[in-house]
Scaffold this motif. Structure first.
Motif, PDB file in Angstrom:
ATOM      1  N   ASN A  39       1.083  -0.292  -4.552  1.00 24.74           N
ATOM      2  CA  ASN A  39      -0.137  -0.567  -3.803  1.00 24.74           C
ATOM      3  C   ASN A  39      -0.007   0.019  -2.396  1.00 24.74           C
ATOM      4  OD1 ASN A  39       1.715  -2.961  -3.284  1.00 24.74           O
ATOM      5  ND2 ASN A  39       0.107  -3.336  -1.768  1.00 24.74           N
ATOM      6  N   ILE A  40      -1.141   0.223  -1.758  1.00 27.02           N
ATOM      7  CA  ILE A  40      -1.192   0.821  -0.420  1.00 27.02           C
ATOM      8  C   ILE A  40      -1.973  -0.119   0.487  1.00 27.02           C
ATOM      9  CG2 ILE A  40      -1.925   2.812   0.945  1.00 27.02           C
ATOM     10  CD1 ILE A  40      -1.892   4.436  -1.653  1.00 27.02           C
ATOM     11  N   ASP A  41      -1.364  -0.463   1.615  1.00 33.49           N
ATOM     12  CA  ASP A  41      -2.027  -1.278   2.631  1.00 33.49           C
ATOM     13  C   ASP A  41      -2.581  -0.334   3.692  1.00 33.49           C
ATOM     14  OD1 ASP A  41      -2.937  -3.362   4.155  1.00 33.49           O
ATOM     15  OD2 ASP A  41      -1.004  -3.749   5.108  1.00 33.49           O
ATOM     16  N   ALA A  42      -3.897  -0.265   3.803  1.00 33.22           N
ATOM     17  CA  ALA A  42      -4.546   0.659   4.736  1.00 33.22           C
ATOM     18  C   ALA A  42      -5.177  -0.121   5.878  1.00 33.22           C
ATOM     19  CB  ALA A  42      -5.605   1.478   4.021  1.00 33.22           C
ATOM     20  N   ALA A  51      -7.558  -2.961   3.957  1.00 31.27           N
ATOM     21  CA  ALA A  51      -7.736  -3.127   2.512  1.00 31.27           C
ATOM     22  C   ALA A  51      -6.419  -2.868   1.809  1.00 31.27           C
ATOM     23  CB  ALA A  51      -8.814  -2.185   1.994  1.00 31.27           C
ATOM     24  N   ASP A  52      -6.216  -3.562   0.726  1.00 29.28           N
ATOM     25  CA  ASP A  52      -5.031  -3.390  -0.106  1.00 29.28           C
ATOM     26  C   ASP A  52      -5.484  -2.757  -1.423  1.00 29.28           C
ATOM     27  OD1 ASP A  52      -2.172  -3.847  -0.604  1.00 29.28           O
ATOM     28  OD2 ASP A  52      -2.882  -5.230  -2.153  1.00 29.28           O
ATOM     29  N   VAL A  53      -4.975  -1.558  -1.712  1.00 33.23           N
ATOM     30  CA  VAL A  53      -5.452  -0.798  -2.866  1.00 33.23           C
ATOM     31  C   VAL A  53      -4.315  -0.585  -3.854  1.00 33.23           C
ATOM     32  CG1 VAL A  53      -6.477   1.372  -3.632  1.00 33.23           C
ATOM     33  CG2 VAL A  53      -7.140   0.387  -1.431  1.00 33.23           C
ATOM     34  N   ALA A  54      -4.537  -0.934  -5.101  1.00 32.34           N
ATOM     35  CA  ALA A  54      -3.555  -0.687  -6.156  1.00 32.34           C
ATOM     36  C   ALA A  54      -3.673   0.756  -6.632  1.00 32.34           C
ATOM     37  CB  ALA A  54      -3.785  -1.644  -7.323  1.00 32.34           C
ATOM     38  N   THR A  55      -2.547   1.388  -6.902  1.00 28.39           N
ATOM     39  CA  THR A  55      -2.542   2.765  -7.401  1.00 28.39           C
ATOM     40  C   THR A  55      -2.599   2.751  -8.925  1.00 28.39           C
ATOM     41  OG1 THR A  55      -0.129   2.814  -7.390  1.00 28.39           O
ATOM     42  CG2 THR A  55      -1.256   3.577  -5.408  1.00 28.39           C
ATOM     43  N   PRO A  56      -3.086   3.837  -9.552  1.00 31.52           N
ATOM     44  CA  PRO A  56      -3.291   3.827 -11.014  1.00 31.52           C
ATOM     45  C   PRO A  56      -2.025   3.580 -11.824  1.00 31.52           C
ATOM     46  CG  PRO A  56      -4.462   5.651  -9.985  1.00 31.52           C
ATOM     47  CD  PRO A  56      -3.582   5.065  -8.937  1.00 31.52           C
ATOM     48  N   LYS A  84      -7.325   7.464  -4.515  1.00 32.94           N
ATOM     49  CA  LYS A  84      -7.792   6.176  -4.021  1.00 32.94           C
ATOM     50  C   LYS A  84      -7.501   6.027  -2.541  1.00 32.94           C
ATOM     51  CE  LYS A  84      -7.747   3.359  -8.189  1.00 32.94           C
ATOM     52  NZ  LYS A  84      -9.146   2.920  -8.035  1.00 32.94           N
ATOM     53  N   LYS A  85      -6.362   6.559  -2.104  1.00 35.74           N
ATOM     54  CA  LYS A  85      -6.046   6.436  -0.687  1.00 35.74           C
ATOM     55  C   LYS A  85      -7.059   7.186   0.152  1.00 35.74           C
ATOM     56  CE  LYS A  85      -2.742   8.826   1.286  1.00 35.74           C
ATOM     57  NZ  LYS A  85      -1.436   9.337   1.689  1.00 35.74           N
ATOM     58  N   ARG A  86      -7.437   8.391  -0.293  1.00 26.22           N
ATOM     59  CA  ARG A  86      -8.396   9.167   0.469  1.00 26.22           C
ATOM     60  C   ARG A  86      -9.780   8.538   0.404  1.00 26.22           C
ATOM     61  NH1 ARG A  86      -7.163  13.940  -2.688  1.00 26.22           N
ATOM     62  NH2 ARG A  86      -9.309  14.588  -2.296  1.00 26.22           N
TER      63      ARG A  86
END
Length: 264
Positions: free
Chosen positions: A114-117, A102-107, A3-5
């Motif tokens: 979560n990752i703040d990109a 964007a703020d992305v939740a990890t599986p 998801k990060k990539r």
């Protein structure tokens, strides 16, 4: 990590959806000795993006995103161009800056919950040109110059084993650019315009091209509107950073023209 990539690919590519490298219209009815004429043009390019993008040395990942996806992540953007013309000679610049977040939740939340990109991207183009044909409201110009690209991708991890850590990747490169542009008056205030640019040649990008065509309407001697369709491709990779993308879509621009010698 997938998801990060994916997010990095979308954000790095997405900011390029706001660039253009030419003035949409210049007043070509003036005689050659009229002096300098300046054009300022804000615009929007609503492009979708396809290709490959990679960070941190991971294998490049397929990218296929819509303009709405990019717009949802946009936090700040500035895009605008200028052109100065004196007879057959032109100097044009195009500045594009955007910040996406964007703020992305990890599986599973093991490495991070979560990752703040945050992605900041700059694209600047400078071209000098000369009109091989210049009369009767029509011009055909050859142009040459350079395009500067810069992308910075920062990821902040929250929760999990990587909580409180961050990672960044990106690059800056310059492409030499050559090409041509045209404008043709078709009567009653309407005109056709377009350009074709190629660049990189292995100096910055392995290859780069930029094509556009469309039509405009001149409201008066200062204001006009332009609609068209544009496609841009860039193929750049260095030290684990990959930017091999094609974006295309409709564009809309407005121009304001003035001459210091005739400010009224």
């Amino acid at each position: 990590m997938m998801k990060k990539r994916q997010l990095a690919a979308l954000a790095t590519a997405g900011v390029l959806a706001f660039g253009a490298a030419n003035a949409f219209a210049a007043d070509m009815t003036k005689p050659l000795d009229e002096g300098w004429t300046f054009t300022i043009a804000p615009y929007l390019w609503a492009s979708g993006i396809k290709g490959e993008s990679g960070l941190f040395g991971f294998p490049p990942q397929d990218v296929d995103v819509s303009f709405s996806d990019v717009l949802n992540n946009l936090r700040f953007g500035f895009m605008g161009l200028t052109e100065a013309r004196n007879g057959p000679f032109t100097i044009s610049t195009d500045i594009v800056y955007a910040k996406l977040n964007a703020d992305v939740a990890t599986p599973r939340g093991i490495l991070a919950s979560n990752i703040d990109a945050t992605v900041t991207t700059f694209m600047g183009t400078a071209l000098g040109g000369y009109s091989l044909y210049y009369q009767d409201g029509t011009n055909f110009d050859v142009v040459a110059g350079a395009r500067l690209w810069s992308a910075n991708n920062r990821f902040e991890f929250h929760g999990g084993a990587l909580d409180g850590t961050s990672a960044s990747d990106g690059d800056t490169w310059v492409d030499p650019v050559i090409g041509a542009k045209f404008k043709a008056d078709v009567g009653n205030g309407f005109y056709l315009a377009g350009w074709g640019l190629v660049g990189g040649f292995g100096t910055g990008s392995k290859s780069m091209w930029d094509v556009m065509g469309g039509a405009g309407y001149q409201f008066n001697d200062k204001m006009s509107m332009f609609v068209g369709y544009r496609a841009v491709h860039d193929n750049y990779s260095h030290d684990g950073f990959v930017n091999k993308l094609t974006q295309q879509g409709p564009m809309l621009g407005f121009t304001y023209q003035f001459s210091p010698a005739h400010p009224g």
